[in-house]
Write a protein that holds these residues in place. Sequence first.
Motif, PDB file in Angstrom:
ATOM      1  N   ARG A 266       7.064  -3.584  -6.615  1.00  0.00           N
ATOM      2  CA  ARG A 266       8.452  -3.573  -6.141  1.00  0.00           C
ATOM      3  C   ARG A 266       8.791  -4.875  -5.433  1.00  0.00           C
ATOM      4  NH1 ARG A 266      10.972  -1.270  -1.188  1.00  0.00           N
ATOM      5  NH2 ARG A 266      13.167  -0.875  -1.631  1.00  0.00           N
ATOM      6  N   ALA A 267       9.846  -5.528  -5.937  1.00  0.00           N
ATOM      7  CA  ALA A 267      10.416  -6.682  -5.251  1.00  0.00           C
ATOM      8  C   ALA A 267      11.637  -6.190  -4.506  1.00  0.00           C
ATOM      9  CB  ALA A 267      10.795  -7.764  -6.252  1.00  0.00           C
ATOM     10  N   ALA A 268      11.560  -6.216  -3.175  1.00  0.00           N
ATOM     11  CA  ALA A 268      12.548  -5.484  -2.385  1.00  0.00           C
ATOM     12  C   ALA A 268      13.750  -6.312  -1.984  1.00  0.00           C
ATOM     13  CB  ALA A 268      11.872  -4.911  -1.139  1.00  0.00           C
ATOM     14  N   THR A 269      13.528  -7.526  -1.509  1.00  0.00           N
ATOM     15  CA  THR A 269      14.636  -8.281  -0.926  1.00  0.00           C
ATOM     16  C   THR A 269      14.499  -9.754  -1.275  1.00  0.00           C
ATOM     17  OG1 THR A 269      13.401  -8.641   1.116  1.00  0.00           O
ATOM     18  CG2 THR A 269      14.828  -6.707   1.042  1.00  0.00           C
ATOM     19  N   GLU A 270      15.579 -10.495  -1.035  1.00  0.00           N
ATOM     20  CA  GLU A 270      15.475 -11.949  -1.127  1.00  0.00           C
ATOM     21  C   GLU A 270      14.609 -12.437   0.042  1.00  0.00           C
ATOM     22  OE1 GLU A 270      18.536 -15.711  -1.674  1.00  0.00           O
ATOM     23  OE2 GLU A 270      19.098 -14.040  -0.400  1.00  0.00           O
ATOM     24  N   PRO A 271      13.702 -13.392  -0.143  1.00  0.00           N
ATOM     25  CA  PRO A 271      13.481 -14.177  -1.355  1.00  0.00           C
ATOM     26  C   PRO A 271      12.283 -13.697  -2.163  1.00  0.00           C
ATOM     27  CG  PRO A 271      12.460 -15.275   0.487  1.00  0.00           C
ATOM     28  CD  PRO A 271      12.969 -13.950   1.003  1.00  0.00           C
ATOM     29  N   SER A 272      12.036 -12.400  -2.230  1.00  0.00           N
ATOM     30  CA  SER A 272      10.846 -11.910  -2.916  1.00  0.00           C
ATOM     31  C   SER A 272      10.876 -12.274  -4.394  1.00  0.00           C
ATOM     32  CB  SER A 272      10.714 -10.398  -2.734  1.00  0.00           C
ATOM     33  OG  SER A 272      11.829  -9.739  -3.262  1.00  0.00           O
ATOM     34  N   ASN A 273       9.684 -12.526  -4.920  1.00  0.00           N
ATOM     35  CA  ASN A 273       9.531 -12.913  -6.316  1.00  0.00           C
ATOM     36  C   ASN A 273       8.250 -12.276  -6.817  1.00  0.00           C
ATOM     37  OD1 ASN A 273       8.538 -14.548  -8.609  1.00  0.00           O
ATOM     38  ND2 ASN A 273      10.387 -15.739  -8.237  1.00  0.00           N
ATOM     39  N   VAL A 274       8.351 -11.474  -7.870  1.00  0.00           N
ATOM     40  CA  VAL A 274       7.174 -10.792  -8.388  1.00  0.00           C
ATOM     41  C   VAL A 274       7.014 -11.111  -9.868  1.00  0.00           C
ATOM     42  CG1 VAL A 274       7.402  -8.913  -6.726  1.00  0.00           C
ATOM     43  CG2 VAL A 274       8.387  -8.653  -9.015  1.00  0.00           C
ATOM     44  N   SER A 275       5.784 -11.006 -10.334  1.00  0.00           N
ATOM     45  CA  SER A 275       5.527 -11.205 -11.753  1.00  0.00           C
ATOM     46  C   SER A 275       4.350 -10.351 -12.184  1.00  0.00           C
ATOM     47  CB  SER A 275       5.256 -12.683 -12.063  1.00  0.00           C
ATOM     48  OG  SER A 275       4.140 -13.156 -11.340  1.00  0.00           O
ATOM     49  N   SER A 276       4.345 -10.040 -13.465  1.00  0.00           N
ATOM     50  CA  SER A 276       3.282  -9.239 -14.059  1.00  0.00           C
ATOM     51  C   SER A 276       2.948  -9.837 -15.413  1.00  0.00           C
ATOM     52  CB  SER A 276       3.743  -7.787 -14.204  1.00  0.00           C
ATOM     53  OG  SER A 276       2.831  -7.058 -14.991  1.00  0.00           O
ATOM     54  N   ASP A 277       1.670 -10.036 -15.672  1.00  0.00           N
ATOM     55  CA  ASP A 277       1.235 -10.651 -16.914  1.00  0.00           C
ATOM     56  C   ASP A 277       0.010  -9.899 -17.433  1.00  0.00           C
ATOM     57  OD1 ASP A 277       0.865 -12.375 -19.022  1.00  0.00           O
ATOM     58  OD2 ASP A 277       0.008 -13.990 -17.821  1.00  0.00           O
ATOM     59  N   GLU A 278       0.163  -9.278 -18.585  1.00  0.00           N
ATOM     60  CA  GLU A 278      -0.926  -8.549 -19.231  1.00  0.00           C
ATOM     61  C   GLU A 278      -1.449  -7.390 -18.389  1.00  0.00           C
ATOM     62  OE1 GLU A 278      -3.953 -10.903 -21.171  1.00  0.00           O
ATOM     63  OE2 GLU A 278      -2.645 -12.656 -21.162  1.00  0.00           O
TER      64      GLU A 278
ATOM     65  N   VAL B 223      15.880  -2.610 -12.951  1.00  0.00           N
ATOM     66  CA  VAL B 223      16.458  -3.826 -12.387  1.00  0.00           C
ATOM     67  C   VAL B 223      17.741  -3.448 -11.657  1.00  0.00           C
ATOM     68  CG1 VAL B 223      17.295  -6.144 -12.863  1.00  0.00           C
ATOM     69  CG2 VAL B 223      15.493  -5.163 -14.291  1.00  0.00           C
ATOM     70  N   ARG B 224      17.726  -3.611 -10.348  1.00  0.00           N
ATOM     71  CA  ARG B 224      18.921  -3.357  -9.543  1.00  0.00           C
ATOM     72  C   ARG B 224      19.285  -4.607  -8.757  1.00  0.00           C
ATOM     73  NH1 ARG B 224      16.430   1.999  -8.929  1.00  0.00           N
ATOM     74  NH2 ARG B 224      15.387   1.372  -7.001  1.00  0.00           N
ATOM     75  N   SER B 225      18.962  -5.738  -9.326  1.00  0.00           N
ATOM     76  CA  SER B 225      19.162  -7.016  -8.647  1.00  0.00           C
ATOM     77  C   SER B 225      20.622  -7.431  -8.675  1.00  0.00           C
ATOM     78  CB  SER B 225      18.305  -8.094  -9.311  1.00  0.00           C
ATOM     79  OG  SER B 225      18.589  -9.361  -8.784  1.00  0.00           O
ATOM     80  N   HIS B 226      21.055  -8.102  -7.601  1.00  0.00           N
ATOM     81  CA  HIS B 226      22.402  -8.658  -7.533  1.00  0.00           C
ATOM     82  C   HIS B 226      22.359 -10.184  -7.475  1.00  0.00           C
ATOM     83  CE1 HIS B 226      24.115  -4.674  -6.858  1.00  0.00           C
ATOM     84  NE2 HIS B 226      23.105  -4.461  -6.038  1.00  0.00           N
ATOM     85  N   SER B 227      21.269 -10.750  -7.938  1.00  0.00           N
ATOM     86  CA  SER B 227      21.117 -12.197  -7.879  1.00  0.00           C
ATOM     87  C   SER B 227      22.173 -12.877  -8.745  1.00  0.00           C
ATOM     88  CB  SER B 227      19.723 -12.599  -8.370  1.00  0.00           C
ATOM     89  OG  SER B 227      19.603 -13.998  -8.427  1.00  0.00           O
TER      90      SER B 227
ATOM     91  N   GLU C 213      18.110  -5.798  -4.968  1.00  0.00           N
ATOM     92  CA  GLU C 213      18.906  -6.733  -4.176  1.00  0.00           C
ATOM     93  C   GLU C 213      18.895  -8.127  -4.800  1.00  0.00           C
ATOM     94  OE1 GLU C 213      18.144  -6.404  -0.010  1.00  0.00           O
ATOM     95  OE2 GLU C 213      18.162  -4.225  -0.042  1.00  0.00           O
ATOM     96  N   LEU C 214      18.451  -9.152  -4.075  1.00  0.00           N
ATOM     97  CA  LEU C 214      18.482 -10.520  -4.605  1.00  0.00           C
ATOM     98  C   LEU C 214      17.098 -10.987  -5.042  1.00  0.00           C
ATOM     99  CD1 LEU C 214      20.892 -12.133  -1.998  1.00  0.00           C
ATOM    100  CD2 LEU C 214      21.446 -11.346  -4.291  1.00  0.00           C
TER     101      LEU C 214
END
Length: 547
Positions: A198-210, A244-248, A224-225
């Motif tokens: 879970r990426a919750a707020t700005e400036p969080s940045n998450v990634s998933s690979d394999e 995806v509930r982002s408002h970026s 959020e953002l």
Amino acid sequence: MATALPADGHGTIHQFPRRNPTGKADVNAASQAPGTMLQEMLDNSAPGDCVYLAPGTYKLTEPLAIRHDLFMLGFDDADGRKVVLDFDGGRLVPALPLLRVEDNAKVVISTIQFAYSHDVDNADPVKAAQTHAIRVFSGALELRSCTVISTVSGVDVREGATFTGVSTDLSVACVGVEASGRAHLHRGTVAGCAVGLRAATEPSNVSSDEALFVSCGAGVVVEELAEAMVRNTHMKECKVGVAVRSHSTRADPVSVIGSTFRECGRGVFIQGQCCNPTVAKCTFEHCTASGVCIDSGSPQLTGCAVTNTPIGIEVLAGEATITECAVEEFSDVGILVSGPATMPRIVKCLIRADATGQRERATEVVVGAVAQSLMAGAAALLDDAAVTALPPTVPTIGIAIEETSAPHVEDTTFDNNDINICGLGACGVVEANLLGVTEFDNVVYVGATSDVVIQENDIMGTRRGTGVGVYSGARATVRRNKLDSVQLAGVTLRSCGETTVTENEITACQDAVVVMGSSVGKSHRNQTDLATVVFTDAAATFTAATR
């Protein structure tokens, strides 16, 4: 995130438990107060040192804290015993975590299992979700080939901190990884979580690979953002794969690329007024609701394959662009477009309910809920259902359009659907498509709020219906289409609003144009060897030219 090894063998090596005079690990001494002894070793180590842990289960009574750069490695023995750090958080709220990373430390931990239990009342989802086994307050933590087991949540990554899981498995009840900072999962399995990542707020940045997400409420949630990249990731049996509930306001804040979604409720669910994610080259199979659901924003769907779902893609709001996607083997509707001011572009897609063309129709056909609702709405607007080829139930519809939605459907191939396009109170443009043979009407619009342009399409025929049907107040411009081998009329107008039928090539049909009821409009310059216009009701206000 590739965190550099803080030690790489250049620092001092510490062995836990410490060796006794015989040279063997003093497991008994460690078992008496392993947490205290291990914390003392961590505190006495220098930045860049290595701490090696002997196999065994160490029950901690106090949480561990790492405050400088460190490498910690667990060893398995010949009997398969692993290093397990076991901590009971009790009933404290907020709870103490099993492990804390502080003071901008860069920490790498390998081959250790973290077992965290907590007596927090799980009936309170907020308290449970906010209770974590591991907390990264600052700096960076990398787990390699580790396992995190928690009765509450797994890893909490605070703003400015970084977490990386490499071949690391998480089995937790609430949130696997909660990020206000940066978090990356590479390979590994996330199982049984309410939310996996879970990426919750700005400036969080998450990634998933394999990575593999199994049996989660939601695999990845972006709010959020926050921003996210989900690449080559596998979602299985999740209620929602990616939410995806982002408002970026960034052009491309969230990307889902090359991932697979199998047996999920919905593969990707998109919300957020300014949400413009990219979903590319993904595969959605056997989802129980739909492959993709778009509830707002202007997402880009490109090169995706959706198979064996009731509904392939739902577009409930916004201005999505759907390009080069294949929607096949659906049991209800290929693409559902619904909601006022919903204006997607559907370009170069393949929409095919029966991919093999060999599907046998059962005596009692199972009808999709959306298709059934659409047909019921159409029937309510038709004053004499017997005059149209629309049946009361239709098993499959290629594109179903409702509520003044206005999609632009272009250069798309339809094949083996019962109805290719059905609009109920819908608008938009249907242009330059290849519309294969259907069981019933090929393209049909119903209702006074319908206003559509149907042009330059190849309409290949019907087994028992009309090529283009415009009914019950619907308005249309039908021009420069090729209509061939239609079982009834090429174009049927039933009490339609202002409609123009012009410059069409109509061959091998029962009639070219049939006008019924109080239809309004004109037909001219059509190429056909058939009776150009057949009137069945003198109430029509319709102008017809012979050619």
